[in-house]
Design a protein around this motif. Structure first.
Motif, PDB file in Angstrom:
ATOM      1  N   ILE A   1      -3.955   0.271 -10.002  1.00 43.02           N
ATOM      2  CA  ILE A   1      -4.378   1.397  -9.176  1.00 43.02           C
ATOM      3  C   ILE A   1      -5.761   1.876  -9.578  1.00 43.02           C
ATOM      4  O   ILE A   1      -6.626   2.128  -8.731  1.00 43.02           O
ATOM      5  CB  ILE A   1      -3.354   2.544  -9.279  1.00 43.02           C
ATOM      6  N   SER A   2      -5.993   1.989 -10.882  1.00 40.57           N
ATOM      7  CA  SER A   2      -7.289   2.468 -11.375  1.00 40.57           C
ATOM      8  C   SER A   2      -8.433   1.558 -10.938  1.00 40.57           C
ATOM      9  O   SER A   2      -9.459   2.025 -10.444  1.00 40.57           O
ATOM     10  CB  SER A   2      -7.251   2.575 -12.902  1.00 40.57           C
TER      11      SER A   2
ATOM     12  N   GLN B   1      -8.856   1.849  -6.983  1.00 44.29           N
ATOM     13  CA  GLN B   1      -9.328   3.140  -6.505  1.00 44.29           C
ATOM     14  C   GLN B   1     -10.816   3.307  -6.782  1.00 44.29           C
ATOM     15  O   GLN B   1     -11.555   3.840  -5.954  1.00 44.29           O
ATOM     16  CB  GLN B   1      -8.533   4.282  -7.151  1.00 44.29           C
TER      17      GLN B   1
ATOM     18  N   ASN C   1     -12.360   1.328  -4.196  1.00 45.05           N
ATOM     19  CA  ASN C   1     -11.925   1.729  -2.850  1.00 45.05           C
ATOM     20  C   ASN C   1     -11.589   0.517  -1.982  1.00 45.05           C
ATOM     21  O   ASN C   1     -12.046   0.385  -0.855  1.00 45.05           O
ATOM     22  CB  ASN C   1     -13.011   2.574  -2.182  1.00 45.05           C
TER      23      ASN C   1
ATOM     24  N   GLU D   1      -5.133   2.440   3.181  1.00 44.42           N
ATOM     25  CA  GLU D   1      -4.644   3.811   3.085  1.00 44.42           C
ATOM     26  C   GLU D   1      -3.527   4.097   4.083  1.00 44.42           C
ATOM     27  O   GLU D   1      -3.170   5.244   4.309  1.00 44.42           O
ATOM     28  CB  GLU D   1      -5.804   4.793   3.285  1.00 44.42           C
TER      29      GLU D   1
ATOM     30  N   TYR E   1      -0.992   2.297  -3.677  1.00 49.37           N
ATOM     31  CA  TYR E   1      -1.757   1.046  -3.591  1.00 49.37           C
ATOM     32  C   TYR E   1      -1.151   0.185  -2.501  1.00 49.37           C
ATOM     33  O   TYR E   1       0.069   0.102  -2.361  1.00 49.37           O
ATOM     34  CB  TYR E   1      -1.718   0.293  -4.926  1.00 49.37           C
TER      35      TYR E   1
END
Length: 398
Positions: free
Chosen positions: A265-266, A269, A272, A276, A371
């Protein structure tokens, strides 16, 4: 989850945006009354536990990696569609110009993890015995620039147990081909101060102990390699794997799953790169942070078992039961934020053929999308449970 009293009738018209005649779900995992994670071993098998950095791949390389997500047993369990996707991606890469004369490049040196093979049960000794077992990691080491050039195949059982290493004397024939002859093998167990010989009489095998390996694609980054062997086998190997693959490895061994989720996830994100939106289609649950409960029906109703399908603003959980019966629960979902949904599951039934037996059940919760790359999805759902789902082919939707 609240239970409501409801009139029961022998025939029940269950909400049906899902087609009634579809293939059955994967078998239900047997539940025990212990506090262990609910999980379905998946597979794709993968990689270098020593990875420290984000691994980057070209677009054609990513196409191959995407095709491999969800393949079990490094190719032992692969659908015709999955195999077609992998072969197409391999063909594209072999048609591109990777590193020229890979056997003369230092990038081919080192330890490579086997990700996929077209013949996991019919080639070498290690392949016949261990390659199709996802719980083990399988590597190949290539060291050609030494006084004793060697190619070695390695099965790592676990950090606590040790590994089996089968070694071969190697030589370079040309820019792509390595010739080898197996000559020794041994187990290295962590609990023993000495190696245990692997009982294979290589000297008596003659030509059976010999072979060759062509490298048909070596990435300029040195992270991805495609090779073809003398027995007609295709291999896909990597030195370092991306965070998605490390998550699948963590799920298969049930070690460090939440840490792998955080890393995935890190990384995405920050760049990007993830979707979504909840994507429509069938999603098979691979792992959940929920501890098991004594209630089978509650586990099923909260999405902790079986398949999930999203379509036209609705969500369905489906789980096969005994004697051809299935539990099904349908509800609605409404987007309430950038990555959150309000979910109401309120239409549950036990279904057998054309008949349904309604169950007075209702569950309301927030679903947070953490995610989603179209293949793997991570959400936080009922009771703050973390879920990892794998998207399945349309033909497998319930």
């Amino acid at each position: 989850m609240a239970l409501k009293a409801n009139a029961m009738t022998p025939t029940y018209l269950h909400r049906s945006f899902f087609t009634p005649h579809t293939p059955s779900l994967p078998p239900i995992k047997r539940y025990h009354r212990h506090h262990t994670h609910i999980r379905l071993r998946c597979r794709s098998s993968l990689v270098d536990e020593q990875q420290k950095e984000v691994v980057s791949f070209s677009e054609p390389e990513n196409s191959l990696i995407d095709a491999l997500i969800g393949v079990q047993g490094r190719g032992r369990s692969v659908s015709s569609q999955q195999l077609s996707n992998v072969e197409r991606a391999v063909s594209v890469l072999e048609g591109l110009e990777g590193v020229r004369d890979p056997t003369n490049s230092s990038l081919i040196e080192g330890r490579w993890q086997l990700v996929f093979t077209t013949r996991p049960g019919t080639a070498s000794i290690i392949q016949r015995t261990f390659v199709g077992v996802d719980f083990f990691s399988v590597f190949q080491e290539i060291f050609l620039r030494t006084n004793d050039p060697r190619v070695s195949n390695i099965v790592k059982f676990s950090d606590a147990i040790g590994e089996l290493k089968v070694e071969a004397v190697a030589s370079v024939k040309d820019g792509k081909r390595i010739l080898f002859q197996f000559d020794r093998a041994a187990f290295s167990f962590k609990f023993l101060p000495f190696k245990v010989p692997y009982p294979v009489p290589f000297k008596l095998l003659g030509d059976e102990a010999k072979g060759w390996l062509d490298t048909t694609y070596l990435s300029p980054s040195g992270n991805l390699r495609i090779s073809r062997g003398n027995k007609g086998t295709t291999f896909v190997l990597q030195k370092q794997t991306e965070a998605r693959q490390n998550l699948l490895l963590a799920i298969s061994t049930d070690k460090g799953v939440e840490e792998a989720i955080d890393k995935l996830i890190s990384e995405n994100q920050n760049e990007n790169k993830f979707e979504e939106e909840l994507l429509e289609g069938g999603w098979n649950m691979l792992w959940s942070s929920q501890m098991e409960t004594d209630s089978w029906i509650e586990n099923a109703a909260n999405g902790l078992m079986g398949m999930q399908v999203i379509k036209n603003g609705q969500m369905k959980f489906g789980v096969d039961m005994l004697l051809g019966l299935r539990f099904s629960m349908i509800g609605s979902l409404v987007k309430s934020g950038d990555n959150t949904y309000d979910v109401t599951m309120d239409d549950a039934a036990i279904i057998g053929g054309p008949f349904g037996y309604p169950l007075g059940m209702e569950s309301r919760f927030k679903l947070q999308l953490l995610y989603n790359d179209g293949k793997i999805r991570i959400t936080r759902g009922y009771n703050n449970i973390l879920f990892v789902h794998l998207r399945v082919a349309e033909s497998k939707q319930v």
